[in-house]
Each structure stands twice: as C-alpha cells, then as structure tokens.
Design an enzyme around this catalytic site. Sequence first.
Site, PDB file in Angstrom:
ATOM      1  N   GLU A  50      -2.407 -22.113  14.869  1.00 39.37           N
ATOM      2  CA  GLU A  50      -3.584 -21.324  15.245  1.00 39.37           C
ATOM      3  C   GLU A  50      -3.691 -20.025  14.457  1.00 39.37           C
ATOM      4  OE1 GLU A  50      -1.553 -22.830  17.334  1.00 39.37           O
ATOM      5  OE2 GLU A  50      -2.717 -24.017  18.753  1.00 39.37           O
ATOM      6  N   PHE A 112       0.257 -24.161  34.178  1.00 40.20           N
ATOM      7  CA  PHE A 112       0.703 -24.678  32.891  1.00 40.20           C
ATOM      8  C   PHE A 112      -0.168 -24.107  31.764  1.00 40.20           C
ATOM      9  CE2 PHE A 112       0.393 -28.096  29.615  1.00 40.20           C
ATOM     10  CZ  PHE A 112       1.661 -27.928  29.111  1.00 40.20           C
ATOM     11  N   LYS A 162     -11.267 -24.067  31.960  1.00 36.87           N
ATOM     12  CA  LYS A 162     -11.612 -25.459  31.699  1.00 36.87           C
ATOM     13  C   LYS A 162     -12.754 -25.953  32.583  1.00 36.87           C
ATOM     14  CE  LYS A 162      -9.661 -29.985  30.801  1.00 36.87           C
ATOM     15  NZ  LYS A 162      -8.462 -30.819  30.706  1.00 36.87           N
ATOM     16  N   MET A 479       8.557  -5.734  -1.855  1.00 32.93           N
ATOM     17  CA  MET A 479       8.104  -4.441  -1.344  1.00 32.93           C
ATOM     18  C   MET A 479       9.207  -3.768  -0.519  1.00 32.93           C
ATOM     19  SD  MET A 479       5.732  -2.334  -1.411  1.00 32.93           S
ATOM     20  CE  MET A 479       4.028  -2.749  -1.678  1.00 32.93           C
TER      21      MET A 479
HETATM   22  C1  LIG Z   1       1.489  -2.925   1.363  1.00 33.69           C
HETATM   23  C2  LIG Z   1       0.216  -2.160   1.542  1.00 33.69           C
HETATM   24  C3  LIG Z   1      -0.065  -1.074   0.732  1.00 33.69           C
HETATM   25  C4  LIG Z   1      -1.257  -0.388   0.821  1.00 33.69           C
HETATM   26  N1  LIG Z   1      -1.524   0.611  -0.059  1.00 33.69           N
HETATM   27  C5  LIG Z   1      -2.768   1.134  -0.111  1.00 33.69           C
HETATM   28  C6  LIG Z   1      -3.156   2.055  -1.145  1.00 33.69           C
HETATM   29  O1  LIG Z   1      -2.374   2.424  -2.015  1.00 33.69           O
HETATM   30  N2  LIG Z   1      -4.433   2.503  -1.153  1.00 33.69           N
HETATM   31  C7  LIG Z   1      -5.366   2.103  -0.217  1.00 33.69           C
HETATM   32  O2  LIG Z   1      -6.517   2.506  -0.312  1.00 33.69           O
HETATM   33  N3  LIG Z   1      -5.018   1.290   0.778  1.00 33.69           N
HETATM   34  C8  LIG Z   1      -3.760   0.774   0.848  1.00 33.69           C
HETATM   35  N4  LIG Z   1      -3.455  -0.123   1.846  1.00 33.69           N
HETATM   36  C9  LIG Z   1      -4.476  -0.458   2.841  1.00 33.69           C
HETATM   37  C10 LIG Z   1      -4.526   0.538   3.984  1.00 33.69           C
HETATM   38  O3  LIG Z   1      -3.500   0.236   4.892  1.00 33.69           O
HETATM   39  C11 LIG Z   1      -5.895   0.469   4.711  1.00 33.69           C
HETATM   40  O4  LIG Z   1      -6.144  -0.844   5.150  1.00 33.69           O
HETATM   41  C12 LIG Z   1      -7.055   0.875   3.831  1.00 33.69           C
HETATM   42  O5  LIG Z   1      -6.765   2.029   3.097  1.00 33.69           O
HETATM   43  C13 LIG Z   1      -8.301   1.109   4.676  1.00 33.69           C
HETATM   44  O6  LIG Z   1      -9.428   1.041   3.879  1.00 33.69           O
HETATM   45  P1  LIG Z   1     -10.784   1.746   4.271  1.00 33.69           P
HETATM   46  O7  LIG Z   1     -10.577   3.189   4.527  1.00 33.69           O
HETATM   47  O8  LIG Z   1     -11.781   1.358   3.263  1.00 33.69           O
HETATM   48  O9  LIG Z   1     -11.142   1.192   5.722  1.00 33.69           O
HETATM   49  P2  LIG Z   1     -11.558  -0.202   6.337  1.00 33.69           P
HETATM   50  O10 LIG Z   1     -10.446  -0.670   7.172  1.00 33.69           O
HETATM   51  O11 LIG Z   1     -12.174  -1.125   5.381  1.00 33.69           O
HETATM   52  O12 LIG Z   1     -12.636   0.374   7.364  1.00 33.69           O
HETATM   53  C14 LIG Z   1     -13.970   0.454   7.070  1.00 33.69           C
HETATM   54  C15 LIG Z   1     -14.568   1.759   7.551  1.00 33.69           C
HETATM   55  O13 LIG Z   1     -15.977   1.642   7.339  1.00 33.69           O
HETATM   56  C16 LIG Z   1     -16.671   1.764   8.554  1.00 33.69           C
HETATM   57  N5  LIG Z   1     -17.772   0.810   8.547  1.00 33.69           N
HETATM   58  C17 LIG Z   1     -17.731  -0.507   8.834  1.00 33.69           C
HETATM   59  N6  LIG Z   1     -18.954  -1.054   8.725  1.00 33.69           N
HETATM   60  C18 LIG Z   1     -19.772  -0.053   8.355  1.00 33.69           C
HETATM   61  C19 LIG Z   1     -21.166   0.021   8.095  1.00 33.69           C
HETATM   62  N7  LIG Z   1     -21.953  -1.044   8.177  1.00 33.69           N
HETATM   63  N8  LIG Z   1     -21.682   1.213   7.746  1.00 33.69           N
HETATM   64  C20 LIG Z   1     -20.893   2.309   7.676  1.00 33.69           C
HETATM   65  N9  LIG Z   1     -19.575   2.305   7.912  1.00 33.69           N
HETATM   66  C21 LIG Z   1     -19.028   1.134   8.241  1.00 33.69           C
HETATM   67  C22 LIG Z   1     -15.675   1.505   9.642  1.00 33.69           C
HETATM   68  O14 LIG Z   1     -16.061   2.164  10.811  1.00 33.69           O
HETATM   69  C23 LIG Z   1     -14.370   2.032   9.034  1.00 33.69           C
HETATM   70  O15 LIG Z   1     -14.241   3.399   9.262  1.00 33.69           O
HETATM   71  C24 LIG Z   1      -2.228  -0.781   1.793  1.00 33.69           C
HETATM   72  C25 LIG Z   1      -1.940  -1.844   2.633  1.00 33.69           C
HETATM   73  C26 LIG Z   1      -0.749  -2.551   2.505  1.00 33.69           C
HETATM   74  C27 LIG Z   1      -0.502  -3.721   3.407  1.00 33.69           C
HETATM   75  C1  LIG Z   2       4.373 -10.602   9.301  1.00 33.05           C
HETATM   76  C2  LIG Z   2       5.007  -9.493   8.542  1.00 33.05           C
HETATM   77  N1  LIG Z   2       6.343  -9.270   8.668  1.00 33.05           N
HETATM   78  C3  LIG Z   2       6.923  -8.268   7.956  1.00 33.05           C
HETATM   79  C4  LIG Z   2       6.181  -7.481   7.111  1.00 33.05           C
HETATM   80  C5  LIG Z   2       6.867  -6.352   6.323  1.00 33.05           C
HETATM   81  N2  LIG Z   2       6.774  -6.642   4.880  1.00 33.05           N
HETATM   82  C6  LIG Z   2       5.853  -6.086   4.086  1.00 33.05           C
HETATM   83  S1  LIG Z   2       5.928  -6.594   2.505  1.00 33.05           S
HETATM   84  C7  LIG Z   2       7.242  -7.596   2.847  1.00 33.05           C
HETATM   85  C8  LIG Z   2       7.881  -8.427   1.779  1.00 33.05           C
HETATM   86  C9  LIG Z   2       6.984  -9.464   1.207  1.00 33.05           C
HETATM   87  O1  LIG Z   2       7.729 -10.252   0.316  1.00 33.05           O
HETATM   88  P1  LIG Z   2       7.032 -11.286  -0.653  1.00 33.05           P
HETATM   89  O2  LIG Z   2       6.029 -12.085   0.099  1.00 33.05           O
HETATM   90  O3  LIG Z   2       8.058 -12.043  -1.392  1.00 33.05           O
HETATM   91  O4  LIG Z   2       6.208 -10.351  -1.610  1.00 33.05           O
HETATM   92  P2  LIG Z   2       6.717  -9.363  -2.783  1.00 33.05           P
HETATM   93  O5  LIG Z   2       6.756  -7.993  -2.196  1.00 33.05           O
HETATM   94  O6  LIG Z   2       8.058  -9.822  -3.226  1.00 33.05           O
HETATM   95  O7  LIG Z   2       5.677  -9.479  -3.834  1.00 33.05           O
HETATM   96  C10 LIG Z   2       7.606  -7.481   4.190  1.00 33.05           C
HETATM   97  C11 LIG Z   2       8.734  -8.200   4.818  1.00 33.05           C
HETATM   98  C12 LIG Z   2       4.804  -7.755   7.043  1.00 33.05           C
HETATM   99  N3  LIG Z   2       3.987  -7.017   6.271  1.00 33.05           N
HETATM  100  N4  LIG Z   2       4.242  -8.772   7.732  1.00 33.05           N
END
Ligand SMILES: Cc1cc2nc3c(=O)[nH]c(=O)nc-3n(C[C@H](O)[C@H](O)[C@H](O)COP(=O)(O)OP(=O)(O)OC[C@H]3O[C@@H](n4cnc5c(N)ncnc54)[C@H](O)[C@@H]3O)c2cc1C
Ligand SMILES: Cc1ncc(C[n+]2csc(CCOP(=O)(O)OP(=O)(O)O)c2C)c(N)n1
Lengths: 575, 164
Positions: A50, A112, A162, A479
């Site tokens: 799911e 269940f 259901k 990472m």
């Molecule tokens: C490993 C990892 C590393 C990351 N590193 C970075 C990084 O270096 N840089 C980075 O930028 N992010 C990074 N992120 C992502 C970060 O965590 C956030 O998800 C991201 O920065 C949020 O983007 P955003 O501000 O565009 O918001 P979003 O989550 O896209 O939110 C959208 C915003 O727009 C508003 N909105 C929605 N619809 C409308 C509409 N119709 N009109 C007006 N407003 C609207 C919402 O209210 C909200 O405030 C990383 C994520 C991961 C997993």
């Molecule tokens: C469900 C979940 N568990 C743990 C994490 C923490 N986490 C972020 S990046 C990462 C490693 C990902 O490894 P891989 O898919 O091999 O990508 P790589 O960084 O090596 O490119 C982990 C464990 C997560 N983001 N999501």
Amino acid sequence: MELSGAEIVVQALKDEGVETIFGYPGGSVLHIYDALFQQDDVKHVLVRHEQGATHAADGYARSTGKPGVVLVTSGPGATNAITGIATAHLDSIPMVVLTGQVPSALIGTDAFQEVDTTGISRPCSKHTFLVKRVEDLAEIMRKAFYIATTGRPGPVVVDIPKDITDPNIKIPYEYPRNLKMRSYSPVKKGHLGQIKKAVDLIYKAKRPIIYSGGGVVIDNASGSLVDLVKELGIPVTSTLMGLGAYPASDPQFLGMLGMHGNYEANMAMHEADVLIAIGARFDDRVTGHIAHFCPQAKIIHIDIDPSSISKNVSVDIPIVGSVKDVLNDILRIIREGDRKIEDDGLTSWWERIEAWRGLGCLRYEQSDEVIKPQFAIETLHKVTGGDLYLTSDVGQHQMFAAQFYKFDKPRRWINSGGLGTMGFGLPAAMGVQMAHPGKPVACVTGEASILMCIQELATCKQHGLPLKIMLMNNGYMGMVRQWQEMFYEGRYSHSYVDALPDFVELTKSFGHVGMRVTKPSDLEAAMQEAFDRKDELVFMDIVIDPTENVYPMIEAGKGHHEMAMSPASKQGGQQ
Amino acid sequence: MNRHIISLLMENEAGALSNVSALFSARGYNIESLCVAPTDDPSLSRMTLVTTCSESVFEQITKQLNKLIDVVKLMDLSEGDHIEREMMLIKIRAEKEMREEIKRLAEIFRGKIIDVSDNSYVIEMTGDSDKLDAFVHVIPEDHVIEVVRTGVSGIARGVKSLTL
Ligand SMILES: Cc1cc2nc3c(=O)[nH]c(=O)nc-3n(C[C@H](O)[C@H](O)[C@H](O)COP(=O)(O)OP(=O)(O)OC[C@H]3O[C@@H](n4cnc5c(N)ncnc54)[C@H](O)[C@@H]3O)c2cc1C
Ligand SMILES: Cc1ncc(C[n+]2csc(CCOP(=O)(O)OP(=O)(O)O)c2C)c(N)n1
Ligand SMILES: [Mg+2]
C-alpha cells in the site's frame, strides 16, 4: 439513479473525472472492488504494497496536477498507506485516499483489522472523514476532492466502514457539483494594497532576488514567473521542490539554494536587499541558521497558506493568495507603469553574482576509472536531451540529480522533499508513467532506497510500465556516510549496505531487463540502449564512486555565506 | 508571554474536537483550558480555549486553527473588552465550627451551597478564573475534598460578537 454505497464510490470517481486509481484489496473494501470490477471507466492499478499505492498516486498527481487516488483496506492496509500520505502532505500534493473500515457496529471493539484510521492519519493529512451514513457518502466524496485540490493542496482520507458500501442498500444518487463549505473557502486573489506595496519595494531594490518554491509548480504558474523575471531582469533561485518552474538553462537562474544549493544562489540570498519569496515555505534546509538568514533583506512573501507566512522567518510584506493570481497582478501593475529598477544597481548586482558563479561550485573531479555520480546525471541529461520525467529516492543521488539534471519544465522533477521518504522513487515513477504513457520516465535511486519498495517491479511488469531505473550504486547509505565522515570522525555506524542482492539478476527475475555499468566510458552507450528499449523496463545498476560527497554544503548551524566547497571547486578543477 | 482566550465556532462534526486538541499537541502549543458545547444552531459548536504563549506563537496558533477545515470562525477575545466566566463545583469538609466559617466565605465569594451532608458542603461558584483560584486558596487545604472546574468560557462586551 439508485446506487449502493460501493457504486456511489465508483460513480463519484467517474464524476470527478478520475481515470486511474492505485490500490490493494482486502475484506473491508471488497464491496468497492466488486463495483470496480463491473465497469471499465476507472482503471485500477494493483500495487504490491500500500505504500506503493500512495507514492504512485502521488507521482501521478505531481506530474499532472490532478489528484491522485488510492484505495486500500482497513487495518494494515491503512497503516501501510500512512508513509505515503505523510509524504504527500509535507509536499502539498493533492490526493484522495479511500480506506476501508470495519463495519460501523464493530468500530471501537478491536475488531479484526480495525485501527483508528482517521486518528492515525489526522496529523499527516489535510483532512479526514469517517463516513457515518451512506446518505452522506456522495457529498463527502465531493468534499474530499474539493479540499484536496484547492487552497494549499494535500491528501484527504475518507474512511468508509464496510456496511456503508453494502451492495443491497441502494439510495438515490446525485453528485453535489456546486459544493460550498462555510468553514473552508481559500482565497486566491491577493490584497491589492499589499501587492502595490510589494511593487514599490521591488522598484527600490538594488540587489533583489526571487526565491521560488513548490507553490509555483503546484499553481501551474511557471509562465507568470518567467514573465516577471524577464520583465524585471533580476536573478531567481529555486527550492528543491520548485525546480523546473523556471528553466534551469536560462542565465537568470542561479540554481537551487539551501543546504546543497549553488554557492551563487546562497551568496545572493545573503547579500540581497529585497527577497521575493513565491510559494516557498522557508524550510530549515533552505534557510540554514535562521539568525544568519538574509540579514539585509526586506522580505515579500506570496503564499496561499497564511500559516506559512512568518512561521520561521518574519516577513515585511505578506501577500496571501495564489501564486498565479498575485504574480499576474504584479505584472499588470508593472506593465501599466513605466518605472524600472535602477539599472546601475542591477548591473553591479549581476557583476557580483557572476563572480560567485565563476567559482564553479558544482565542479567535481572527473575520473577514467570510476563513474562519478555527477557524471552519471550529466550523461542522463545528455542522453534524454533534458526531456524526461525524473523521479528520485532520497539521499546523495537525489541531491546530485537536483544539481546536475537541468530541469527546464515544471512537473518533471518528482521527489520527496519535506518528508524525504526513501522508497518513494520507483512507485512514484509508476504513477508518472501511468499518467504519461509513451513518455520517457526514469527513477534515480540508491541501493538502499530502492530496496524499500523493490516489490513494485512486479506492478511494473503487470501493467507494462517501461521505466528506466538508474541505480547509483555506491554500496553505502551515501548521505548518512557523508554525515558520519564529516561530523562523526568517519565512524560509519550501520551505513554500509551489506549483503546487497545482484540487482541485474533480481530485475530479470521480475521479467525486466537488467544491466550493470562500471566504466565511465561505457555509460553513455548503455544509457542510450536503455532508453532505446522503449517498451521495456530497464534497471541500470550503475556502480559509482563509493566515496563521493555532495558539495557545496551548508553545515548545520551555518549561514548561506558559510558554504563548504568541494575540493575540486577550491582548486578550480574540471567541470 | 501573554494569556489569550480564543473563542471559535466549528462544525459540530465527529472528529472536529480531536482536530483541535491534536493540533495543540502536535505543534507543542500550550493549552490551559478548553471548553466546548453545541450552540443554539445545532450544526455548530462553540469552543473557548485559553493559552499562554508569545505573540509569534499566538499568531501561528490562530492561523493553524483557521486552517482546520472544520473551524468556521474564530476570535481572540482577550484582544478587546470581554467577560470571562468559569464555573466551579467544590466539595469541602465542613464539620463543627468550620461549617459556619465556610458558609460565610462562600457568601463573600457569592457561592451557593448546593449540597449538604453531616460533614461536607458542595459549593457552586462562577466567576473569572482568578476569583475561583482565590476561593480555593482561602479554604484550608486539608478541607478541600474535590474541585471540579469547567474551564473558561467568554463573550465580548458590547455589540461585537462571534456569530455567522
Ligand atoms: C536529503 C534532502 C536534502 C535537501 N536539501 C535541500 C536543499 O539543499 N535545498 C532545498 O531547497 N531543499 C532541500 N530539501 C527539501 C526541503 O526539505 C523542503 O522540502 C523544501 O525546501 C521545501 O520547498 P518549498 O519551500 O518550495 O516548499 P513546498 O513544500 O513545495 O511548499 C510549497 C509552499 O507553497 C505554498 N503554496 C502551495 N500552493 C500554492 C498556491 N497555489 N499559491 C501560492 N502558494 C502555494 C504552500 O503553502 C507552501 O508554503 C532537501 C530534502 C532532502 C530529503
Ligand atoms: C524511510 C527512510 N529511512 C531513513 C532515512 C534516512 N536516510 C536519508 S538518506 C539515507 C541513505 C540513502 O541511501 P541510498 O539510497 O543508497 O542513497 P545514497 O545516499 O547512497 O545516494 C537514509 C538512510 C530516510 N530518508 N527515509
Ligand atoms: Mg547508496
């Protein structure tokens, strides 16, 4: 028309124009599955878990803007769906999740497969409904779609006991098309007084920058953003979620900002005097240490959700409204007037930006022996001509893809930003491919991430989804390893992905094509072959440099101006 | 840190109350009291919430509450002139010479004795929270058997109102 509850569910989907849903059957939804069986308008994609259903519906939604729809059973079906619901919630993705529930009379008896689905999903969804009477079902379905797709979009859960779907109880059906809710009426138009103030501030700016986010993509407002940037001649940077809304190949684009953003983007943020935040939510990955965030800037913030405004960073000119409406109002006012931003100011601003850009923050050391992840993404861009729907899992590969695949169009870059859900990439790509048959769809992933939803390879086989899976195999949770290298003195606690399967053989056993590439010189031809196999799923196990780190980087507690650079950028190496 | 009284109207739907209380716990907001009942319009419930927080947190609280789909309208009562009332039922040990003393104190605070036994009273009292606190404090601690308070409800003074 007299319909049973089960038929009402299906008919409501048709009335909403839903063509595809993603699901997995079980006891409490069998009436609904029976109603699905007896029609051909709504196509059902059977997933293998799911979580996969929710990510697939999410990918469908991100790539089209239409709501994704999920159907799962009660208890474990619903709990398995939660990760996907939370993923969609944090990234504001419209989705309607239909969950079966035990019969009304048994609710609360630990029956269940009973769990309190509305209780569990409440904190990670936009809204939840528990259907109490079959007479309410049609209206609740309409409300669910309305709430999911308007304002700040998000997932809505409809929990259906259901007995509500009993095929023997038929009631008159009419779909409530003109729904009004007194308690929910999102604004679209921004306040004109605020907009005029914003325009005045923009004209006074000497060092303006646009910080654009996922809201621009969500609102299909790329055109308006491009018009505004061109009209003003100012720089624009984007969050991870906004990539593609402004074409990356345009010189006014500074690349992504934030933790792994471009040096020039972060420096421009730090030095800016006016910041125009558009549909972005000042996430901590973007701001770095809040105390150092944009110290000189007056901030304009356009967002449809008032609670996004001044949540993390207090702003000077808030504008609540939809991106498109507000940008179009700004453009109209600008075009009606004949003012310009002072050219002198802008010219010297661009000179500074070009100097930062000249540092080449994305430089990396190329190698003849081992495939560099950056090179792999660049090759992917080359082979696909930039015309690709690319989903991602979570980790280094995600950041490399964001940095190196230059997205020129919105809704092409599909990744979990807010929740950072490993396992997202493959099922999301299935949803994208369902929505865009015949279009190239790829998933970039890591060997750790892909194993979290690998079972969906069977779904791809069953539904003939010719995805291209680009596994950046570094043998590590890269990472995590990078953080352990930088902040834990290289103690690689449990980040080595031991006992990996043979991905080529694994893929073959699912009935797909598997390839392994280890040499940089073979990569382009292999990728070309993968994309030439238009009707087959190709899984490329790309063995990459296990030690590569993502640069540049803002370390925890640092500001935009304190980025750590790659060794290659410091030395001015090859790009 | 300021004390705020938020009055809100919400759909009288299953789950509406839990949406509000879940919001406070999920976001770590403080909640001092919460008082809820249906209104003269049975499709609506009215809730009064008391919280003490900084102004920026308060801004987020009202925005987040407004964002809840079931919330129709809300108002910060403490922003203007308002009346707040809370009701208390307090059971007090009342024996020998204390019986008269407690009765006298209850009268001073305009409380009503609504139940009498050989050795106890139940007193009903309304007022703002400070008054109720004050009454509890004047009763010797070892005489207080049980205190039941409703939490604050309130209304704006003058014509200002929270209605649809
Ligand atoms: C490993 C990892 C590393 C990351 N590193 C970075 C990084 O270096 N840089 C980075 O930028 N992010 C990074 N992120 C992502 C970060 O965590 C956030 O998800 C991201 O920065 C949020 O983007 P955003 O501000 O565009 O918001 P979003 O989550 O896209 O939110 C959208 C915003 O727009 C508003 N909105 C929605 N619809 C409308 C509409 N119709 N009109 C007006 N407003 C609207 C919402 O209210 C909200 O405030 C990383 C994520 C991961 C997993
Ligand atoms: C469900 C979940 N568990 C743990 C994490 C923490 N986490 C972020 S990046 C990462 C490693 C990902 O490894 P891989 O898919 O091999 O990508 P790589 O960084 O090596 O490119 C982990 C464990 C997560 N983001 N999501
Ligand atoms: Mg890895």
